[in-house]
Each structure stands twice: as C-alpha cells, then as structure tokens.
Design an enzyme around this catalytic site. Structure first.
Site, short mmCIF file in Angstrom:
data_model
loop_
_atom_site.label_atom_id
_atom_site.label_comp_id
_atom_site.label_asym_id
_atom_site.label_seq_id
_atom_site.Cartn_x
_atom_site.Cartn_y
_atom_site.Cartn_z
N GLN A 33 -12.59 -6.54 9.21
CA GLN A 33 -11.58 -5.62 8.45
C GLN A 33 -10.98 -6.41 7.40
OE1 GLN A 33 -12.24 -2.06 9.43
NE2 GLN A 33 -13.75 -3.31 10.39
N ARG B 6 -1.35 -4.44 4.27
CA ARG B 6 -1.26 -3.46 5.14
C ARG B 6 0.14 -3.73 5.75
NH1 ARG B 6 -1.43 -3.89 11.09
NH2 ARG B 6 -1.47 -1.96 12.05
N ASP C 208 -7.30 -5.68 13.94
CA ASP C 208 -8.82 -5.46 14.05
C ASP C 208 -9.60 -6.42 13.61
OD1 ASP C 208 -8.49 -2.44 14.19
OD2 ASP C 208 -8.02 -2.16 12.04
N HIS D 195 -5.28 -3.75 2.73
CA HIS D 195 -5.65 -4.48 3.81
C HIS D 195 -5.99 -5.87 3.53
CE1 HIS D 195 -4.66 -0.25 5.55
NE2 HIS D 195 -4.87 -0.95 6.72
N PHE E 77 -14.25 -3.82 2.23
CA PHE E 77 -15.34 -2.69 1.87
C PHE E 77 -15.63 -2.65 0.31
CE2 PHE E 77 -13.48 -0.87 5.88
CZ PHE E 77 -14.03 -1.56 6.77
N GLU F 154 -18.63 3.98 0.22
CA GLU F 154 -17.62 3.51 -0.64
C GLU F 154 -18.55 2.94 -2.03
OE1 GLU F 154 -18.37 2.34 2.28
OE2 GLU F 154 -16.32 2.92 3.17
N SER G 178 -4.44 5.32 5.50
CA SER G 178 -4.47 3.88 5.53
C SER G 178 -4.11 3.37 4.19
CB SER G 178 -5.50 3.17 6.38
OG SER G 178 -5.66 3.77 7.66
N ARG H 178 1.05 -1.09 0.11
CA ARG H 178 0.26 -0.11 -0.05
C ARG H 178 0.73 1.14 0.02
NH1 ARG H 178 -1.55 1.37 6.13
NH2 ARG H 178 -0.18 0.17 7.15
C1 LIG Z 1 -17.59 0.41 5.60
C2 LIG Z 1 -16.51 0.92 6.40
N1 LIG Z 1 -15.88 1.82 5.74
C3 LIG Z 1 -14.73 2.21 6.47
C4 LIG Z 1 -14.48 1.95 7.69
C5 LIG Z 1 -13.13 2.58 8.39
N2 LIG Z 1 -13.28 3.32 9.20
C6 LIG Z 1 -13.30 2.89 10.52
S1 LIG Z 1 -13.50 4.06 11.78
C7 LIG Z 1 -13.83 5.06 10.33
C8 LIG Z 1 -14.25 6.47 10.80
C9 LIG Z 1 -15.61 6.41 11.45
O1 LIG Z 1 -15.89 7.80 11.82
P1 LIG Z 1 -17.28 8.03 12.92
O2 LIG Z 1 -18.35 6.98 12.55
O3 LIG Z 1 -17.35 9.54 12.99
O4 LIG Z 1 -16.52 7.27 14.14
P2 LIG Z 1 -16.00 7.94 15.45
O5 LIG Z 1 -15.29 9.43 15.10
O6 LIG Z 1 -16.96 7.96 16.62
O7 LIG Z 1 -14.94 7.14 16.10
C10 LIG Z 1 -13.52 4.64 9.34
C11 LIG Z 1 -13.68 5.28 7.97
C12 LIG Z 1 -15.09 0.81 8.17
N3 LIG Z 1 -14.79 0.51 9.37
N4 LIG Z 1 -16.26 0.41 7.53
#
Ligand SMILES: Cc1ncc(C[n+]2csc(CCOP(=O)(O)OP(=O)(O)O)c2C)c(N)n1
Lengths: 280, 316
Positions: B123, B170, B119, B111, B86, B61, B40, B13
């Site tokens: 993931q 990753r 994770d 990943h 995803f 996505e 990432s 990556r």
């Molecule tokens: C479908 C999907 N896309 C991307 C991710 C990667 N990811 C994990 S946490 C996150 C950010 C989440 O933000 P938020 O929902 O606001 O959570 P918080 O700020 O409360 O931790 C992302 C993009 C994921 N887990 N699932």
C-alpha cells in the site's frame, strides 16, 4: 481427516471457526488496524479448504507438489494467518505480532516472509493471474496439484481479473479454482451502490468459459460439496461464488462497510468475544 | 521556530479534500473520480458538497484514469484519486491516455511512502515520483503542509494547463507556512537559510528536516532547509544557487532514493557543479509493516535520523 464423517467434519469446522473469529478480531484490535469485515466473511471457506482439502506440508511449505492457495484479497490476511497457525505453519503465539515492525505477519500477505502466502497480495486484482501461472506450470510439468485463489467482490471490479478469466479458459485450466467471497460490501459503499453492474457475476464467469457454482459461503455442507465439485477435472477452470456476510459471526460487525478497515475497540472486542462464546 | 504556527497538524490528503470541496463548488468544470477509496483520499469531502460531479469508478484504477482523460479532453477538469501505489501501478495508462494525450487530468496519489505504516509495502507509494517525472509535460507536486496543499489545489483548478500529479500523505503534518505566505509554482521554497549544509526535502519529512536543522543549529551548524514541492517543473536556478552556497546538499524524501527528488536534485547539480549531493530516503529497499513512527525511525526520516545523516555527511 478422511476417517471422520461429514457431520463430524462440519461440527469440527463450526467450532473451530468460531474460535478463529475471536482470534482474528483480537489480532486486529491488538494491531490497532486491519480489516475485520472481509476476514470474517472469508474464514469459513479458508478454514474448510486448509483443514479438509489442501495437500500440503506445514513443515515443508515449499514442497513442489503442494496444492496452492492465494489470498488475492490480501487485506483479509488475518484469516489466513490464523489458519496457517492452526495448521502448524508457525506458533500461535506469533499471531499477536500482526503488523508490528519486524514481524513476518505483514499487513498483507508476503511470500518472501511466509512461503505459505505463495505470492504478495494487497494490490487487488493480481492474484488470479499469478494463480493461473502456477496452474499453467502444473500443466506444463504434468503435476497434479490444484491452485485456489480467493478474491473479493469489490476486487473483481479490477480489469486484470477479467483478463485472467479470459486466458484461464483458453488454457483449459481445470486445475484452477477461483473463489469469489461475495459479501456485498467494499469501502465506499455496498456493491449495489458502487458497481451494481457487477451482477450477474455467475453469468459473467460462465461467459468467460468457466464452470460456476454458487453457494452459501457460511454453510459448511455447501462449502465441502463445492470443494469436491471443484476437483472434477472437466477441462474448464472453476469458479465458486460464495455468498457471504461481511463481518459474519458477530452481530454488530455484520455490515457492508462499517468494519471494513476499522479495528474493534477493546470494549467492542469483549462484546464480540462474549457473543462468539454463546453462539452455537 | 521560523514560520511555525500552532494550528493543529493535518494530513495533506485532508487539506486536499477540504480545498477541493471549497474550490470545486466555485468551478463547475471540476469533476472528481475515485476508485473506492474516497474515505481515505478524502475526495469524499468534495462528493458531499457536489454529489453530481463525483464519479465513483469502483476498484478499477486503470479505467478511472482513462475515463478522466476523456473527461479532460471534453473540457472538464478531472481529479482522479487513489493511493499513490495504485496510481503508479497504472503508469502506462497515464503515459498514453493522460500525458501523451495532453489531457488536463489531475492525478492524485495519497498515502505516499512508508509514512502510511501498518498496511505495509503493497500500500506504499515509493516509486511514483520517479515514474511521474519521467513523463514530458507532467507537472509533479508534493506539498509539505495544509497551506501549500490548498494553494496547489486552487492552482490546479484555475491555472495549470498541463497534466499533473499531486502526491499526498496519510499522516498529519505540522503547518510550516505562516499566514499570508504565497506559493509560487516551479520555485524552490527556502524555509530556512544556512551556509554549511542545505537540506532539500519534500512531503512528509520536511517538518522533521526543520526540527533537525534546529537541533544542528544548537551545535553551531548553519543549516538551510528548502522545501522542494514543485518537483516538476524543477527550479534549476534555485538548486544551483544553493549548490554554490553550501558544501553539502542532503536530500530527504519518503520515497525510494532512486528516481525521487534526490535524483532530481543530483541530476541538476551534476550539470551545474557545486555542492556534493547525498540522497537520503528509502534506500532502495522494500517497505514493510510497522507504526509510522517506527518506520520513520528505522529509515532515519525522523528529526533525529535526519540530523544524524547530516552530521555524517558534514564529517565526511
Ligand atoms: C488495486 C487496489 N485498489 C484499491 C485498494 C484499496 N482497498 C483495499 S480493500 C478494498 C475494498 C475491497 O473490497 P472487497 O474486494 O469486496 O473486499 P471485502 O469486502 O471482502 O473486504 C479496497 C478498495 C487495494 N488494496 N488495491
């Protein structure tokens, strides 16, 4: 819990969540990875729900009439695990096995390893649909349990959330409660930077047919009022937009992105623990 | 060891992000989309160089892939990036809006596999190769080191006219290709010759397969290792040639053995005849949390595990 007065309950929750914050940060540092920011923003609501509202049985987690809680933003799972342990679902000594090979405390919630997780989450955007199915089953079976689903503000950028929002009001699921942990941060930036058009979120849920309440998500009086409000069954699903702070409770962790997915170092952890100890 | 250099190991990556930033600067038609994972997927390296051609889609996505398709249909060369899991989750959008549309989107899934570690399963992309290679005209690529990654990124920008999927790790990977080596699209990349058994590996475990071959050689076994980085189009002739040369082929991948490169190789050899094929990888089980090392050990994707599997298959 019912015998205690509101101020006593608030004092109990305030003290307990301070300890839980310390434990959450220890668990993540011990694991060497995890998500401090979103765990600390959500812990107050989760703790209040589990300690004052949910009808459930830690000794019988699959009791058919239990209230359900789905942590849709699954990366905040340390907040759920610490709550479940404190509630007696498993021994607190297990908390430090987070993310280790063979531990039921997976990096994201998994119901097959821990029934109380209710569903596997971690792929953002799926929890509200599953919660809706559970709520729909309650209607079909004429059961009185409620289903709660906590999502992130970043998470609700997923289209599936809005498909669920649309159908939940069609089915008049007044036994379904969505909580949006609006901490203003995600990974690549703040919500304002990444997706400013996510606001106005209250109007969006209203337009989809939901009753919405906006609260300070770190004020236990407000949280308890909102939980009571959500119990009114007026024919509509309920959404609580909890305005929170990512990393809440530890000054240097409070940031929209910095501690999203970074464990505290041992030194940082010691500093955080000291700060939490001094807090009132 | 053959073709091994002393360069610091880096994740594919990371190599992707660096190459994309370098090639992207030269090509105005390149646009890069990400869904809140640019730190990432390493698409942030491009974003820093070409901020006006980086499109932040938020955590959405499915929409990202559709928008990428529209951009491609309008002459752009979009790279749409997220975790492999995803991406796989938005399969039908890729099927219709990307592949069927003939949209020249470069779908990038990082990943890959259990190699992500702590994770856990939600993931981990463990079915993405199987899904993507069922789509007609879809190119499916999985590099095993930084050199190969850079060559693929350049080719995806300048030459490839079809929709494509690029699967990346990753975790850091050791460089297996020497300076001056050139990647040939659609060709099996034979890293090491041998006559008793051939390991055909892809992605993260290729370097471990090389180490396993080295250990087995010390025991007097002649082990070929081929890097199957062009998963589609697949080098049927190259696989057939190997299958005619050795008794056993062991495929190795950080992916479910159902649908992955093991399936792809077995499909060819079932038709051409030759060696027996043993598919090794994630044996149709869910992934879980653990350190990347402990998971590679558990799934026998480390050098020791691969060597054991090969010994078992030779003894059968
Ligand atoms: C479908 C999907 N896309 C991307 C991710 C990667 N990811 C994990 S946490 C996150 C950010 C989440 O933000 P938020 O929902 O606001 O959570 P918080 O700020 O409360 O931790 C992302 C993009 C994921 N887990 N699932």
């Amino acid at each position: 819990m019912s015998a205690t007065s509101r101020p006593e309950t608030v004092a109990m929750l305030t003290k307990m969540t301070r300890e839980m914050r310390a434990t959450i940060l220890s668990m993540i540092t011990q694991a060497g990875s995890g998500h401090p920011g979103g765990s600390l923003s959500a812990i107050d609501f989760i703790a209040a729900l589990f300690f004052t509202r949910l009808k459930h049985d830690p000794k019988n987690p699959s009791w058919a009439d239990r209230d359900r809680f789905i942590l849709s933003k699954g990366h905040a799972v340390p907040a759920l695990y610490v709550t479940l342990a404190k509630r007696g679902y498993f021994d607190e000594s297990q908390l430090m096995t987070l993310r280790q090979l063979g531990s039921p405390l997976q990096g994201h919630p998994v119901n097959r390893f821990m029934v109380a997780c209710e569903a596997p989450t971690g792929s953002l955007g799926q929890g509200l649909s599953v919660a809706q199915g559970i709520a729909l089953a309650a209607k079909l079976d004429k059961k009185s349990y409620s289903t709660f689903c906590l999502m992130g503000d970043g998470e609700i950028q997923e289209g599936q959330v809005w498909e669920a929002a649309m159908s939940a009001s069609k089915f008049a699921l007044d036994n379904l409660v969505a909580i949006v942990d609006w901490n203003g941060g995600q990974i690549d930036g703040s919500i304002t930077e990444v997706m400013p058009s996510l606001e106005p979120v209250v109007a969006k849920f209203q337009a989809f047919g939901w009753d919405v309440k906006e609260i300070d998500g770190h004020n236990f009086d407000a949280i308890l009022d909102a939980i009571a409000w959500a119990d009114e069954r007026g024919g509509k699903p309920k959404c609580i937009v909890a305005r929170t702070v990512k990393g809440k409770g530890v000054s240097f962790v409070e940031h929209p992105t910095k501690y999203h997915g970074a464990a505290l170092t041992k030194d940082e952890l010691a500093k955080a623990h000291a700060e939490l100890k001094e807090a009132k | 060891m053959s073709g091994q250099t002393t360069v610091k190991p880096i994740a594919t990556r990371q190599a992707f992000g660096e190459a994309l930033a370098a090639v992207g600067v030269e090509h105005n038609e390149v646009v890069v989309l990400d869904a809140d994972l640019s730190k990432s997927t390493k698409s942030e390296l491009f974003a820093k160089k070409c901020p006006d051609r980086f499109i932040q889609m938020g955590i959405a996505e499915q929409n990202m892939l559709g928008v990428a398709a529209g951009l491609a249909l309008s002459g752009k060369v979009p790279f749409a990036c997220s975790f492999a899991c995803f991406i796989a989750g938005r399969f039908e959008t890729i099927k219709i809006s990307v592949a069927y549309a003939g949209a020249r989107v470069r779908v990038v899934g990082t990943h890959a596999g259990v190699g992500i570690g702590e994770d856990g399963y939600s993931q981990m992309g463990l079915e993405d190769v199987g899904l993507m290679r069922t789509l007609p005209e879809m190119v499916v690529l999985q590099p095993c080191d930084d050199v190969e990654t850079a060559a693929m990124v350049r080719w995806l920008v300048t030459d490839c006219t079809q929709p494509a999927y690029l699967r990346l790790t990753r975790q850091n990977l050791r460089r297996l290709h020497a300076d001056g080596w050139t990647w040939t699209p659609g060709k099996l990349d034979v890293l090491r010759e041998g006559t008793d058994v051939a390991i055909i590996a892809s992605g993260g475990p290729v370097m471990n397969a090389m180490d396993a071959a080295e250990a087995l050689a010390k025991e007097g076994k002649s082990v070929a290792v081929a890097n199957l980085s062009s998963i589609k189009p697949l080098d049927r002739a190259g696989i057939e040639a190997l299958a005619k040369k050795v008794k056993v082929i062991v495929t190795v991948e950080d992916h479910n053995v159902i649908g992955g490169i093991g399936s792809a190789v077995a499909e060819v050899v079932a038709e051409t005849g030759g060696a027996r094929v043993h598919r090794h990888g994630v044996l149709d089980v869910f992934g879980e949390s653990g350190t990347p090392e402990s998971l590679y050990e558990k799934h026998r994707l480390d050098a020791k595990g691969i060597a054991e599997v090969v010994r078992e298959q030779l003894a059968r």
